[in-house]
Design an enzyme around this catalytic site. Sequence first.
Site, short mmCIF file in Angstrom:
data_model
loop_
_atom_site.label_atom_id
_atom_site.label_comp_id
_atom_site.label_asym_id
_atom_site.label_seq_id
_atom_site.Cartn_x
_atom_site.Cartn_y
_atom_site.Cartn_z
N GLY A 165 0.85 -1.08 0.05
CA GLY A 165 0.01 -0.11 -0.06
C GLY A 165 0.74 1.07 -0.12
N VAL A 194 -2.13 -7.85 -4.12
CA VAL A 194 -1.48 -9.08 -3.15
C VAL A 194 -2.85 -9.69 -3.07
CG1 VAL A 194 -0.67 -9.47 -0.97
CG2 VAL A 194 0.40 -7.60 -2.41
N GLU A 217 -17.99 17.71 2.44
CA GLU A 217 -17.29 18.70 1.35
C GLU A 217 -17.99 18.38 0.04
OE1 GLU A 217 -12.91 19.16 3.84
OE2 GLU A 217 -13.16 17.33 2.56
#
Lengths: 435, 435
Positions: B15, B83, B174
């Site tokens: 990651g 993965v 937002e």
Amino acid sequence: MNIPSSPYKRIVIIGGGFAGISIAKKLRNKKYQVVLLDKHNYHTFQPLLYQVATGGLEPDSIAYPIRKVIQEYDNFYFRLADVKEIDAKQNLILSDIGDLHYDYLIIATGTKTNYFGNKEIERNSMSMKTIPQSLNLRSYILENFEQALLADDEIERENLMNFVLVGGGPTGVELAGALAEMKKAILPKDYPDLNIDKMQINLIQSGDRILNTMTEKSSEASEKFLKSLGVSIYKNVRVTGYDGHVVTTNGNLSFNTSTVIWTAGVQGKLISGLNKDAIFERIDRIKVDEFNKVKGYENIFAIGDIAIMETEKYPQGHPQMAQVAIQQGVLLAENLIKLRKNEPLKPFEYNDKGSMATIGRNKAVVDLPKYHFNGVFAWFVWMFVHLISLIGFKNKAVVFLNWVYNYIRFDREARLIIRPYKRKAMQQSFTTDEI
Amino acid sequence: MNIPSSPYKRIVIIGGGFAGISIAKKLRNKKYQVVLLDKHNYHTFQPLLYQVATGGLEPDSIAYPIRKVIQEYDNFYFRLADVKEIDAKQNLILSDIGDLHYDYLIIATGTKTNYFGNKEIERNSMSMKTIPQSLNLRSYILENFEQALLADDEIERENLMNFVLVGGGPTGVELAGALAEMKKAILPKDYPDLNIDKMQINLIQSGDRILNTMTEKSSEASEKFLKSLGVSIYKNVRVTGYDGHVVTTNGNLSFNTSTVIWTAGVQGKLISGLNKDAIFERIDRIKVDEFNKVKGYENIFAIGDIAIMETEKYPQGHPQMAQVAIQQGVLLAENLIKLRKNEPLKPFEYNDKGSMATIGRNKAVVDLPKYHFNGVFAWFVWMFVHLISLIGFKNKAVVFLNWVYNYIRFDREARLIIRPYKRKAMQQSFTTDEI
């Protein structure tokens, strides 16, 4: 198609490229109702697509929302539509969002990649005529290197790093130059565990010089520039096939490669329904008279790359360039206004302002009507002309900022694999120009 | 996976988000071999995804090539890999590009959208956790208006202009604010033939206040800001279903809409192979001790949003925020260096620097540990903090330029429909977080 009726006659424009946008702008508030149709909601600045494909620019900075161009135009409509057919008898166009009546129809659909009927090449190679295609190409180029890292044998690895560009026009030349600069400045740093020296860039041209619409001086200079960047140029070679692994040619030459970028020709994006006599076959361009009126029709016009106007000075039609498209768009708008006033129309005469191409950092060629030059100054001229031609202040500023950054840092940061399709699926999406 | 062997122990990081990048940077040249794996070749600055979705920013300016981060790091490898499994007994990870042995494994896969098992909502609603998803959302929003132009009846048209946002966290708030600003400044100009007043923005929150991880003062301020922009807020309402047409809730409320944006929860992106005891079910987070070591393992760690560390101060784990991820990444790197030197490890302690959210032009809320404020100054603080947090000078400059332009011109130019998928296909691609 939900377009309100109007006391004025209706002009329908198909296509929001250079030609379509230039006529649209000139028809603002001119006692016509105007409907502009395009498959995309944005105008693409095609001359810079190659920089999107090679990570130098973001796609948004070379595109511009069409709705923003026509904001605050009265009696002006844009629709996102794919026009399927023209029914000239009834003055109708048929599209995926319904039919629409026109009083005048302007075809400005431009061109798509021409594979000259070779389905195998079409299936296995890539093209670069739209923003999605450029993003696909960017992903594809970078994925080659990611795959090369995983390759078990040297041959496979070298095939992944071998790029074959077919077509020595501006697109092929500019792409080859940009790839060569990636090879020099970026890829060795990004892939320290690959031997980037093994990367090959091969440019194949069927004619006896590259950039053959420019002067011989410019052809020679661009060839010299490309060679200095390590690009191999093959002239008088015609590619005959590509099965996804091997490029075959009309001679002894062949190339083992995972990547063929096909820029060897274009053909008009025709819409069915026009008479056969109006079509120039093989290249699918629409025959027009000196007023851009389509042969055999009174109220249908074609402008830009799809139109072919055979004149004394240009017996094979004008070059397929932004300048011609823009000038035809502007003149046709003026002529349509004259038509409404019953004034005599003005025939098209191309004002050749010259042409140019960039090969790389400090390397460009410029042909003005009276002067031909190349090198650093030509490169600055090229940048200046392209910068001022972009629509919108913000696009100009962002592109300028990117160019300054890329120049100083020898970098191209927009190298994201943003459309990470399976290679096969991607190749397929490449072969349709419909994306 | 073609990673060379090394005299040093191998750390594998899965990651390249905030957690993964921060540990990677700290592990530069530290007598470990480091392999960083990600499904994308770029790091995404997730806090600004909503601006990509609403046309304020280009995707490239909030992303950064991972290879560029680790350029010139010795014994450091990046691979584009998905993965699939961890084989902890053999210290192996299994991926789509092959297996790899690790000495230490760092799981930093982050989170994806959590639909809490509701397949119908998952199928029909949209989420916004990745750049491709944000681009899809941008296209979807704009396509709604293009379709509204074609709608035959008023009801269909209003459904297309009705936006339901589920979840009153920062993302929902937002996005609602950004949509409201589009409604005010851009859409009426782009769609003069639509009655944009009919556009509705509904924000649904299951709890009794929005931004419930912030202070009550900030919740109240943001609610006031949103209402002043015309957003309807529904609190204590739980969405129970959405069939693509009607949103149902646990009360009497229901909404007819074409667009549901689901930001109501996240769950860890788990990789199979870990013991059940190590997993916090329902939210799929990985249980870790104070050194971010995964429960039941000696050489597997988890950091960032996927990790859950239950401490006295944070009995339900730390907030899933960039700051926690970054701090855990930095500390774990230091601890791994200590581990090599056989020094005692340092437990994690979160240094809460505060949190903030922006609602719109001149409207933001900021909670610092000691001060809480909102309005114009908060908005400038928000912009400054986000600007300096972006990786790369060019991204900072381009985002700054865009913000200045958008502020002065009341505009958002990046409104290209660049992934014009058929709506159905698009919806499907939305529901997988794998894009």
